[in-house]
Write a protein that holds these residues in place. Structure first.
Motif, PDB file in Angstrom:
ATOM      1  N   SER A 234      11.872  42.423  47.392  1.00 10.46           N
ATOM      2  CA  SER A 234      13.321  42.437  47.758  1.00 10.46           C
ATOM      3  C   SER A 234      13.806  40.918  47.941  1.00 10.46           C
ATOM      4  O   SER A 234      13.046  40.067  48.325  1.00 10.46           O
ATOM      5  CB  SER A 234      13.493  43.231  49.078  1.00 10.46           C
ATOM      6  OG  SER A 234      12.796  42.655  50.169  1.00 10.46           O
ATOM      7  N   LEU A 235      15.160  40.917  47.805  1.00 13.06           N
ATOM      8  CA  LEU A 235      15.809  39.609  48.238  1.00 13.06           C
ATOM      9  C   LEU A 235      16.982  39.860  49.341  1.00 13.06           C
ATOM     10  O   LEU A 235      17.713  40.830  48.865  1.00 13.06           O
ATOM     11  CB  LEU A 235      16.187  38.849  46.968  1.00 13.06           C
ATOM     12  CG  LEU A 235      15.427  38.160  45.979  1.00 13.06           C
ATOM     13  CD1 LEU A 235      15.933  37.505  44.893  1.00 13.06           C
ATOM     14  CD2 LEU A 235      14.483  36.767  46.874  1.00 13.06           C
TER      15      LEU A 235
ATOM     16  N   LEU B 143      10.870  42.908  41.798  1.00  9.57           N
ATOM     17  CA  LEU B 143      12.117  43.009  42.448  1.00  9.57           C
ATOM     18  C   LEU B 143      12.885  44.240  42.336  1.00  9.57           C
ATOM     19  O   LEU B 143      13.372  44.714  41.150  1.00  9.57           O
ATOM     20  CB  LEU B 143      13.267  41.556  42.014  1.00  9.57           C
ATOM     21  CG  LEU B 143      14.296  41.586  42.922  1.00  9.57           C
ATOM     22  CD1 LEU B 143      14.114  41.359  44.379  1.00  9.57           C
ATOM     23  CD2 LEU B 143      15.128  40.701  42.295  1.00  9.57           C
ATOM     24  N   SER B 144      12.855  45.007  43.440  1.00 10.01           N
ATOM     25  CA  SER B 144      13.600  46.209  43.178  1.00 10.01           C
ATOM     26  C   SER B 144      14.981  46.502  44.178  1.00 10.01           C
ATOM     27  O   SER B 144      15.704  47.485  44.072  1.00 10.01           O
ATOM     28  CB  SER B 144      12.627  47.472  43.600  1.00 10.01           C
ATOM     29  OG  SER B 144      12.075  47.130  44.770  1.00 10.01           O
ATOM     30  N   SER B 145      14.870  45.393  45.140  1.00  7.71           N
ATOM     31  CA  SER B 145      16.181  45.626  45.891  1.00  7.71           C
ATOM     32  C   SER B 145      16.762  44.343  46.120  1.00  7.71           C
ATOM     33  O   SER B 145      16.171  43.016  46.322  1.00  7.71           O
ATOM     34  CB  SER B 145      15.891  46.032  47.324  1.00  7.71           C
ATOM     35  OG  SER B 145      16.672  45.892  48.088  1.00  7.71           O
ATOM     36  N   VAL B 146      18.108  44.196  45.842  1.00  9.61           N
ATOM     37  CA  VAL B 146      18.756  42.933  46.165  1.00  9.61           C
ATOM     38  C   VAL B 146      19.912  43.088  47.262  1.00  9.61           C
ATOM     39  O   VAL B 146      20.831  44.171  46.897  1.00  9.61           O
ATOM     40  CB  VAL B 146      19.360  42.182  44.997  1.00  9.61           C
ATOM     41  CG1 VAL B 146      20.215  41.110  45.370  1.00  9.61           C
ATOM     42  CG2 VAL B 146      18.417  41.862  43.975  1.00  9.61           C
ATOM     43  N   GLU B 147      19.975  42.672  48.404  1.00  6.97           N
ATOM     44  CA  GLU B 147      20.951  42.897  49.523  1.00  6.97           C
ATOM     45  C   GLU B 147      21.771  41.732  49.711  1.00  6.97           C
ATOM     46  O   GLU B 147      21.434  40.604  49.763  1.00  6.97           O
ATOM     47  CB  GLU B 147      20.261  43.244  50.989  1.00  6.97           C
ATOM     48  CG  GLU B 147      19.245  44.409  50.781  1.00  6.97           C
ATOM     49  CD  GLU B 147      18.791  44.670  52.076  1.00  6.97           C
ATOM     50  OE1 GLU B 147      18.987  43.991  53.145  1.00  6.97           O
ATOM     51  OE2 GLU B 147      17.868  45.685  52.265  1.00  6.97           O
ATOM     52  N   ILE B 148      23.105  41.888  49.757  1.00 10.62           N
ATOM     53  CA  ILE B 148      24.112  40.955  49.607  1.00 10.62           C
ATOM     54  C   ILE B 148      24.957  41.263  50.896  1.00 10.62           C
ATOM     55  O   ILE B 148      26.023  42.556  50.978  1.00 10.62           O
ATOM     56  CB  ILE B 148      25.090  40.832  48.490  1.00 10.62           C
ATOM     57  CG1 ILE B 148      23.964  40.396  47.260  1.00 10.62           C
ATOM     58  CG2 ILE B 148      25.893  39.649  48.548  1.00 10.62           C
ATOM     59  CD1 ILE B 148      24.598  40.485  45.915  1.00 10.62           C
ATOM     60  N   SER B 149      25.012  40.555  51.816  1.00 10.45           N
ATOM     61  CA  SER B 149      26.014  41.084  53.071  1.00 10.45           C
ATOM     62  C   SER B 149      27.448  40.195  52.843  1.00 10.45           C
ATOM     63  O   SER B 149      27.517  39.204  52.177  1.00 10.45           O
ATOM     64  CB  SER B 149      25.310  40.125  54.270  1.00 10.45           C
ATOM     65  OG  SER B 149      23.911  41.051  54.519  1.00 10.45           O
ATOM     66  N   ASP B 150      28.188  40.762  53.571  1.00 11.23           N
ATOM     67  CA  ASP B 150      29.706  40.348  53.505  1.00 11.23           C
ATOM     68  C   ASP B 150      29.564  38.955  54.113  1.00 11.23           C
ATOM     69  O   ASP B 150      29.026  38.696  55.307  1.00 11.23           O
ATOM     70  CB  ASP B 150      30.595  41.359  54.668  1.00 11.23           C
ATOM     71  CG  ASP B 150      31.787  40.830  54.408  1.00 11.23           C
ATOM     72  OD1 ASP B 150      32.170  40.183  53.603  1.00 11.23           O
ATOM     73  OD2 ASP B 150      32.797  41.301  55.084  1.00 11.23           O
TER      74      ASP B 150
ATOM     75  N   LEU C  74      15.023  42.101  35.021  1.00  8.09           N
ATOM     76  CA  LEU C  74      14.540  42.484  36.184  1.00  8.09           C
ATOM     77  C   LEU C  74      14.235  43.936  36.180  1.00  8.09           C
ATOM     78  O   LEU C  74      14.692  44.997  36.418  1.00  8.09           O
ATOM     79  CB  LEU C  74      15.761  42.275  37.436  1.00  8.09           C
ATOM     80  CG  LEU C  74      16.265  40.991  37.495  1.00  8.09           C
ATOM     81  CD1 LEU C  74      17.461  41.017  38.676  1.00  8.09           C
ATOM     82  CD2 LEU C  74      15.228  40.063  37.814  1.00  8.09           C
ATOM     83  N   TRP C  75      13.005  44.192  35.723  1.00  4.72           N
ATOM     84  CA  TRP C  75      12.744  45.630  35.352  1.00  4.72           C
ATOM     85  C   TRP C  75      12.506  46.755  36.450  1.00  4.72           C
ATOM     86  O   TRP C  75      12.776  47.836  36.189  1.00  4.72           O
ATOM     87  CB  TRP C  75      11.427  45.530  34.580  1.00  4.72           C
ATOM     88  CG  TRP C  75      11.531  44.883  33.184  1.00  4.72           C
ATOM     89  CD1 TRP C  75      10.873  43.628  32.728  1.00  4.72           C
ATOM     90  CD2 TRP C  75      12.377  44.969  32.295  1.00  4.72           C
ATOM     91  NE1 TRP C  75      11.287  43.033  31.685  1.00  4.72           N
ATOM     92  CE2 TRP C  75      12.230  43.884  31.087  1.00  4.72           C
ATOM     93  CE3 TRP C  75      13.376  46.101  31.895  1.00  4.72           C
ATOM     94  CZ2 TRP C  75      12.954  43.950  29.991  1.00  4.72           C
ATOM     95  CZ3 TRP C  75      13.826  45.940  30.497  1.00  4.72           C
ATOM     96  CH2 TRP C  75      13.729  44.837  29.612  1.00  4.72           C
ATOM     97  N   SER C  76      12.295  45.974  37.670  1.00  2.00           N
ATOM     98  CA  SER C  76      12.359  47.214  38.724  1.00  2.00           C
ATOM     99  C   SER C  76      13.679  47.119  39.391  1.00  2.00           C
ATOM    100  O   SER C  76      13.609  48.134  40.437  1.00  2.00           O
ATOM    101  CB  SER C  76      11.070  46.423  39.805  1.00  2.00           C
ATOM    102  OG  SER C  76       9.953  46.474  38.957  1.00  2.00           O
ATOM    103  N   LEU C  77      14.570  46.520  39.176  1.00  2.00           N
ATOM    104  CA  LEU C  77      15.905  46.684  39.889  1.00  2.00           C
ATOM    105  C   LEU C  77      16.672  47.640  38.876  1.00  2.00           C
ATOM    106  O   LEU C  77      17.510  47.453  38.173  1.00  2.00           O
ATOM    107  CB  LEU C  77      16.780  45.496  39.777  1.00  2.00           C
ATOM    108  CG  LEU C  77      17.894  45.321  40.655  1.00  2.00           C
ATOM    109  CD1 LEU C  77      17.674  45.630  41.991  1.00  2.00           C
ATOM    110  CD2 LEU C  77      18.601  44.070  40.557  1.00  2.00           C
ATOM    111  N   GLU C  78      16.746  49.169  39.645  1.00  2.00           N
ATOM    112  CA  GLU C  78      17.497  50.188  38.818  1.00  2.00           C
ATOM    113  C   GLU C  78      18.729  50.367  39.443  1.00  2.00           C
ATOM    114  O   GLU C  78      19.485  51.334  38.750  1.00  2.00           O
ATOM    115  CB  GLU C  78      16.680  51.406  38.892  1.00  2.00           C
ATOM    116  CG  GLU C  78      15.082  51.268  38.101  1.00  2.00           C
ATOM    117  CD  GLU C  78      14.350  52.503  38.018  1.00  2.00           C
ATOM    118  OE1 GLU C  78      14.833  53.140  38.930  1.00  2.00           O
ATOM    119  OE2 GLU C  78      13.385  52.399  37.649  1.00  2.00           O
ATOM    120  N   ALA C  79      19.047  49.904  40.638  1.00  2.00           N
ATOM    121  CA  ALA C  79      20.368  50.147  41.454  1.00  2.00           C
ATOM    122  C   ALA C  79      21.376  49.036  41.429  1.00  2.00           C
ATOM    123  O   ALA C  79      20.775  47.866  41.537  1.00  2.00           O
ATOM    124  CB  ALA C  79      20.080  50.950  42.410  1.00  2.00           C
TER     125      ALA C  79
END
Length: 907
Positions: free
Chosen positions: A815-816, A837-844, A858-863
């Motif tokens: 995750s990032l 990498l399966s999760s990328v969170e971006i805050s306001d 990014l083969w694990s990032l499906e969303a």
């Protein structure tokens, strides 16, 4: 003009005769030494003469086109300056054939052939002195005077007024005619004029000559619904060198100010009169085509700063003048796109009665398109050429003939040559130190993107750049020159680097044709573009071969060439070898993209005056040991060539400033000590070895370093050496890429001037380098195959000025998280091949200025990260080789949290 060339001559005299070699030889030669003594004395006399001449010629008004006597006199001055330059380079050439003063003593003057050479130089100098004295007599005899460029020089004033009359007759011939193009700019201008702000507001419209600034403003200014909101209004043209009292008098007349003190011409009184009259009025004043800041600094006093919503609008071709505008009140006019160019051309070319309805005949379309291509969206050229063609027969043969003669038409046809003259005003307004630099840009082919670093280094090699002291490099001064040319709208920026710095430039084709005409007249350069040859004469100082190079035959005059640029990629190797043997006094030799596999012996054996040598993107595999003879070499470019190892003799090139070799991950080997290369600013990309990493610390002037194949055992010495490079701005460090090799960053200390940092290779223990402080200027960071174990973003976010971040195969985590307030200046982000990498969170509030995002493999990032919705500045989103579910969600959610993104590409 000759002043730029004279500056070069003076600098070479000082550089050549400041050493001990001449004195050492003279003391040992007895009678023969008198030859050198006489030569040296004559050189000193000429140096004084030229210094005075430079001050004299620098005052010449470049607009004195009709003074044929002055032009003829200056032509002879320029020719003498060129001859003196040849003499000095010939002297340097003779010295270059010897290893040192002793060698010169033993091998040169003991042989009659060498004695004759020195006598010949002395005789040439004597002739030059006699001709200079004769020119001085001629000047007095014919009463030749110099019109000063500043003050009351009327020639510039008259030429400029003539140009504006022509411009007006073409571009403003119908008050009711709708303006084509620049709709957004017209809208913004109207909004600026009608804005509710009470303060007096300065608005500027900036663009290159002929781009339609005046036409756009005139279309708004003429509208009654605009004028009726003002108590008074005026339009004056601030042409170059227009007497300020005339401008103020025109303002008084147009503003209808009562003439209480008729006849006064004192500028201060006129300013006070205008200032008093406008005190409580809402006024609209247009200052059209203002060239310099000095005009505004005086005129501005007349425009009272009242609270009546008054507006002053300036049109200009220079950024320095445009900067007078208030924040967000500058409107920049670009070139017209293809469709609008066609519409404007059609309106003019087919405007006559029966043609207006039928439009362009089908058979003329290809020729009309070719003509428009030459205009490159410049309204002035489109309107002028279209209007001229409207009176010609609508026949294919007629238009084809016109296109083939277009260059001639622009120079010689009275109905079109005013276009070139209008464009030439910008060149004539250039200060002497920029003129040769701009003319050099014309040596590049039509529509060629000129790299910033390339043009800067050849300018330095040619000697065009003035020395501004030890605190500033010649390259930094040259970059200022380039910026000024762009700010004067003479060149256009076509590409910027990762953080917005200009990277490539281009010269408009019609402007380039103008420079070629001047280069031909002044023998500055010859452009070979067979069969369409622009002949610069036998005495041209520079040759640029664009096409049909094998037909070009270097003759005796080639011995006096200063630059030879080869853009023809098909010239046979034997031709290159034969031509090189003629370039006796050459300073710049560019053979990139040529078919060379071996460096011709004539280059390293005889071109002792070379400052710039370029074999980039050739098949050259080896550099001969004789390269050591090129003592004056400043730049050696071998990027994307096939050189795997440089000889030890490279270290003998003590004048070298830029050494660029392989762009390969494995680098190019450099053997021997490099400690003598004290002036080196660029060293890329070299293969690490123990001696190299230890000696790098001697190169304290390095600005750019690229080093590959770094072994774990080199880490300590490498970072210690790099720590001594206090002016380093660009650093690239990489391993050989093998799994068991790591980069140890234990001794790496932040470099406070570093702007670009490229790390390639696995980091020891998967730990990021310390970023707590010392990276205040870092703008670009690329990390590849780093093997980071923990999310690096929190640490990287402390680099507050970062605008470009690329993480490729650099992080092994899942995750990032981009938190609020992080990366406030980041504009471009690349995330690639982060397998887990399966999760990328971006805050306001995170990455508030991000405009470009690329996600790759990014083969694990499906969303698709929902936080993309917070990136309101994001304009481009590229998803390449992403999971199928990711692509489906992205393409199916165009109306969701990515709807604000203008360009989305999923491939």
């Amino acid at each position: 003009m000759a002043e730029g060339l004279i500056l070069v001559v003076l600098s070479k005299i000082t550089a050549t005769f400041g050493g001990v070699a001449l004195n050492a030889i003279r003391l040992k030669l007895g009678k023969e030494g008198n030859i050198l003594l006489e030569t040296e004395n004559r050189m000193k006399q000429i140096e004084i003469e030229f210094e005075i001449m430079q001050a004299f010629i620098s005052q010449v008004d470049p607009y004195s086109e009709n003074n044929q006597i002055l032009k003829a006199w200056l032509r002879h001055i320029r020719k003498i300056a060129s001859e003196v330059e040849d003499i000095i380079d010939e002297y340097s050439f003779l010295l270059g054939k010897m290893d040192n003063a002793e060698g010169l003593l033993n091998k040169a003057l003991r042989r009659s052939k060498r004695v004759k050479a020195w006598k010949y130089i002395s005789a040439q100098l004597k002739q030059v002195q006699e001709r200079l004295q004769n020119l001085s007599t001629v000047k007095e005899r014919y009463g030749i005077t110099v019109a000063v460029g500043l003050g009351g020089g009327s020639s510039r004033h008259n030429v400029t007024r003539k140009m504006y009359m022509s411009d007006s007759s073409y571009l403003n011939d119908n008050d009711n005619e709708e303006i084509i193009g620049n709709e957004d700019e017209a809208k913004k201008l109207t909004q600026c004029i009608d804005d509710d702000g009470l303060d007096r507001t300065i608005i500027s419209i900036c663009g290159m000559c002929g781009s339609g600034k005046t036409t756009l403003l005139s279309s708004i200014y003429r509208k009654q619904k605009i004028r009726k909101n003002f108590d008074c209004y005026a339009w004056i043209t601030v042409s170059p060198n227009y007497p300020v009292e005339d401008l103020l008098s025109k303002l008084i007349n147009q503003l209808c100010i009562p003439d209480e003190h008729a006849g006064t011409t004192d500028p201060t009184d006129l300013v006070d009169k205008i200032h008093s009259y406008l005190g409580n009025k809402r006024y609209l004043v247009v200052l059209d085509d203002m060239w310099n800041r000095d005009s505004w600094l005086f005129l501005e006093r007349a425009f009272v700063k009242n609270k009546c919503r008054s507006r002053v609008i300036i049109t200009t071709r220079t950024e320095a003048v445009a900067s007078f505008a208030e924040d967000n009140q500058t409107i920049r006019i670009g070139l017209l796109p293809q469709r609008e160019s066609w519409d404007l051309f059609s309106r003019k070319a087919f405007s006559r009665q029966n043609r207006a309805t039928s439009g362009c005949p089908q058979g003329l379309v290809p020729w009309a398109e070719k003509i428009l291509e030459r205009c490159q969206g410049l309204p002035l050229a489109i309107v002028a050429i279209g209007s001229l063609l409207s009176y010609r027969e609508m026949e294919e043969h007629e238009w084809k003939l016109f296109y083939n003669q277009l260059n001639w038409q622009l120079t010689n046809n009275p109905e079109l040559n005013w276009v070139s003259s209008f464009l030439k005003l910008s060149l004539d307004d250039l200060p002497s130190h920029l003129r040769n630099c701009f003319l050099y840009c014309g040596l590049f082919p039509e529509n060629y993107p000129i790299r910033r670093k390339w043009i800067i280094r050849v300018w330095v090699a040619e000697g065009f750049i003035e020395d501004r002291g030890t605190e500033t490099t010649l390259e930094e001064v040259a970059e200022d020159y380039l910026k000024e040319l762009a700010q004067r709208s003479l060149i256009q920026v076509t590409e910027r680097n990762e953080y917005g710095r200009p990277k490539r430039f281009q010269v408009h084709d019609l402007v380039r044709e103008m420079t070629l005409t001047i280069s031909r007249k002044e023998r500055f350069a010859l452009i070979w573009n067979n069969p369409d040859v622009t002949d610069g004469g036998d005495e041209a100082s520079r040759v640029s071969v664009h096409c049909g190079g094998q037909v070009f035959q270097p003759g005796p005059a080639s011995q006096h060439l200063r630059s030879f640029l080869l853009f023809d990629r098909n010239v046979p190797v034997p031709w290159i070898c034969a031509a090189s043997s003629n370039f006796r006094l050459l300073r710049v030799l560019c053979l990139r993209y040529s078919l060379l596999e071996h460096i011709p012996e004539a280059i390293t054996a005889g071109l002792f005056n070379l400052h710039y040598l370029d074999f980039s993107r050739t098949k050259v595999k080896t550099i001969p040991r004789s390269i050591a003879r090129l003592k004056k070499l400043q730049s050696l470019h071998l990027r994307f060539a096939r050189v795997m190892e440089l000889p030890r003799e490279i270290a003998m090139l003590s004048s070298l400033r830029h050494l660029s070799v392989s762009n390969d991950l494995y680098g190019t080997s450099v053997t021997g000590s490099i400690c003598m290369l004290k002036h080196l600013q660029t060293l890329r990309e070299v293969k690490a070895n123990k001696d190299l990493v230890q000696n790098l610390g001697c190169l304290t002037q390095l600005r750019s370093l690229g080093i590959t194949a770094v072994l774990p055992s080199y880490g300590g010495d490498l970072w210690t050496s790099i720590g001594k490079m206090t002016v380093l701005t660009k650093l690239a460090v990489g391993t050989r890429g093998e799994n068991d090799e790591v980069l140890s960053l234990d001794k790496f200390k932040p470099l406070r001037n570093l702007e670009k940092f490229y790390l390639t290779g696995k980091l020891e223990n998967g730990v990021l380098f310390p970023v707590s402080e010392g990276f205040d200027k870092l703008k670009v960071l690329t990390m590849r195959w780093s093997g980071l174990a923990q999310d690096p973003l929190k640490s990287l976010s402390e680099m507050g000025n970062l605008v470009y971040l690329n993480l490729y195969c650099a992080y092994d985590g899942e995750s990032l998280a981009f938190c609020s307030g992080w990366f406030p200046k980041l504009k471009r982000l690349f995330l690639g091949k982060l397998d887990n990498l399966s999760s990328v969170e971006i805050s306001d509030g995170s990455m508030t200025n991000l405009t470009y995002l690329e996600l790759r493999e990014l083969w694990s990032l499906e969303a698709v990260p929902e936080g993309l919705g917070y990136l309101r500045s994001l304009q481009h989103l590229y998803a390449r080789n992403m999971p199928r579910d990711f692509a489906a969600q992205l393409e199916g959610d165009r109306k969701g949290f990515v709807q604000h993104i203008a360009n989305i590409e999923c491939v």
